[in-house]
Scaffold this active site. Structure first.
Site, mmCIF file in Angstrom:
data_model
loop_
_atom_site.group_PDB
_atom_site.id
_atom_site.type_symbol
_atom_site.label_atom_id
_atom_site.label_comp_id
_atom_site.label_asym_id
_atom_site.label_seq_id
_atom_site.Cartn_x
_atom_site.Cartn_y
_atom_site.Cartn_z
ATOM 1 N N ASP A 167 0.850 -1.183 0.000
ATOM 2 C CA ASP A 167 0.000 0.000 0.000
ATOM 3 C C ASP A 167 0.893 1.242 0.000
ATOM 4 O O ASP A 167 1.629 1.481 0.950
ATOM 5 C CB ASP A 167 -0.870 -0.047 1.258
ATOM 6 C CG ASP A 167 -1.798 1.133 1.401
ATOM 7 O OD1 ASP A 167 -1.650 2.129 0.655
ATOM 8 O OD2 ASP A 167 -2.677 1.078 2.285
ATOM 9 N N ILE A 168 0.829 2.029 -1.060
ATOM 10 C CA ILE A 168 1.696 3.198 -1.189
ATOM 11 C C ILE A 168 1.472 4.221 -0.078
ATOM 12 O O ILE A 168 2.391 4.953 0.279
ATOM 13 C CB ILE A 168 1.561 3.842 -2.597
ATOM 14 C CG1 ILE A 168 2.778 4.723 -2.891
ATOM 15 C CG2 ILE A 168 0.230 4.578 -2.736
ATOM 16 C CD1 ILE A 168 2.969 5.042 -4.353
ATOM 17 N N ASN A 220 -5.935 12.794 -11.149
ATOM 18 C CA ASN A 220 -6.605 13.247 -12.368
ATOM 19 C C ASN A 220 -6.325 14.739 -12.502
ATOM 20 O O ASN A 220 -5.818 15.365 -11.567
ATOM 21 C CB ASN A 220 -8.101 12.909 -12.353
ATOM 22 C CG ASN A 220 -8.824 13.557 -11.190
ATOM 23 O OD1 ASN A 220 -8.758 14.759 -10.989
ATOM 24 N ND2 ASN A 220 -9.513 12.738 -10.406
ATOM 25 N N GLY A 264 -9.429 4.770 -6.888
ATOM 26 C CA GLY A 264 -8.154 4.058 -6.891
ATOM 27 C C GLY A 264 -7.128 4.634 -5.939
ATOM 28 O O GLY A 264 -7.457 5.059 -4.823
ATOM 29 N N VAL A 265 -5.874 4.677 -6.377
ATOM 30 C CA VAL A 265 -4.772 5.156 -5.541
ATOM 31 C C VAL A 265 -4.974 6.627 -5.180
ATOM 32 O O VAL A 265 -4.656 7.054 -4.065
ATOM 33 C CB VAL A 265 -3.404 4.899 -6.214
ATOM 34 C CG1 VAL A 265 -3.155 5.804 -7.401
ATOM 35 C CG2 VAL A 265 -2.272 5.030 -5.223
ATOM 36 N N ASP A 266 -5.543 7.412 -6.071
ATOM 37 C CA ASP A 266 -5.803 8.836 -5.835
ATOM 38 C C ASP A 266 -6.705 9.011 -4.612
ATOM 39 O O ASP A 266 -6.379 9.755 -3.681
ATOM 40 C CB ASP A 266 -6.433 9.444 -7.096
ATOM 41 C CG ASP A 266 -6.534 10.967 -7.064
ATOM 42 O OD1 ASP A 266 -5.889 11.609 -6.203
ATOM 43 O OD2 ASP A 266 -7.234 11.519 -7.920
ATOM 44 N N SER A 289 -1.787 4.855 -14.418
ATOM 45 C CA SER A 289 -2.703 4.651 -15.569
ATOM 46 C C SER A 289 -3.179 3.220 -15.794
ATOM 47 O O SER A 289 -3.881 2.965 -16.769
ATOM 48 C CB SER A 289 -2.087 5.186 -16.881
ATOM 49 O OG SER A 289 -2.152 6.583 -16.919
ATOM 50 N N THR A 290 -2.826 2.277 -14.905
ATOM 51 C CA THR A 290 -3.203 0.877 -15.161
ATOM 52 C C THR A 290 -4.552 0.482 -14.552
ATOM 53 O O THR A 290 -5.002 -0.637 -14.744
ATOM 54 C CB THR A 290 -2.127 -0.102 -14.648
ATOM 55 O OG1 THR A 290 -1.981 0.076 -13.233
ATOM 56 C CG2 THR A 290 -0.796 0.122 -15.331
ATOM 57 N N GLY A 291 -5.189 1.398 -13.834
ATOM 58 C CA GLY A 291 -6.501 1.100 -13.253
ATOM 59 C C GLY A 291 -7.609 1.528 -14.200
ATOM 60 O O GLY A 291 -7.700 1.031 -15.320
#
Length: 170
Positions: free
Chosen positions: A10-11, A24, A32-34, A121-123
């Site tokens: 987990d970042i 974004n 997501g991560v954002d 960008s992978t989500g």
């Protein structure tokens, strides 16, 4: 190259100088991560993002900006906007490479020694994971060849699929 490390996790838990947020262009948080970074870091991150928006009107795809990390263990969050994978694939690949490169440039400009990247960008942006991993690793390695400031880059993979791809490529 021992300047690059790979972690599955987990970042928002990384004790690095900076973590990178796959933001974004609005900088107002998302999924997501954002969303995870904004939730874990608290409102100080959002307040900094609003100041940036008021100054420059958001963050264009491929660019990067820096804020406080709020309640996170990291000192800073570098927000970068990865491309949505549709239309011109070559252009999207260049924009993804720019997202990594510009995040590293912002890190150097702010005397950051350790930085953790998610899988940008992978989500929901649907960039193919294999190609995204290749671009991420190549861009970071190329940058580090000519940089004496950054001590360590961590790739933090949330899922097993990305972790396995990075493990193979590294």
């Amino acid at each position: 190259m021992d300047k690059i490390a790979l972690i599955k996790g987990d970042i928002t838990k990384m004790h690095t100088d900076a973590i990178v947020n796959a933001a974004n262009s609005s900088l107002l948080g998302g999924g997501g991560v954002d969303g995870a970074i904004h939730r874990a870091g608290g409102k100080a991150i959002l307040e900094d993002c609003i100041k940036i928006r008021n100054r420059q009107g958001g963050c264009p795809t491929g660019e990067a900006v820096i804020t406080t990390a709020g309640n996170l263990p990291a000192k800073y969050v570098i927000h970068t906007v990865g491309p949505v994978y549709n239309g011109d694939k070559k252009e999207k690949e260049l924009l993804l490479a720019n997202a990594y490169r510009n995040s590293l440039i912002v890190a150097v400009e702010n005397s950051i020694k350790t930085i953790a990247f998610p899988n940008i960008s992978t989500g929901v942006y649907h960039f193919p994971k294999q190609r995204a991993a290749e671009i991420a690793i190549t861009t970071v390695k190329d940058f580090l060849k000519n940089d004496a400031h950054i001590d360590q880059v961590l790739f933090v993979c949330f899922d097993e699929e990305n972790y396995s791809l990075y493990q193979t490529l590294l």
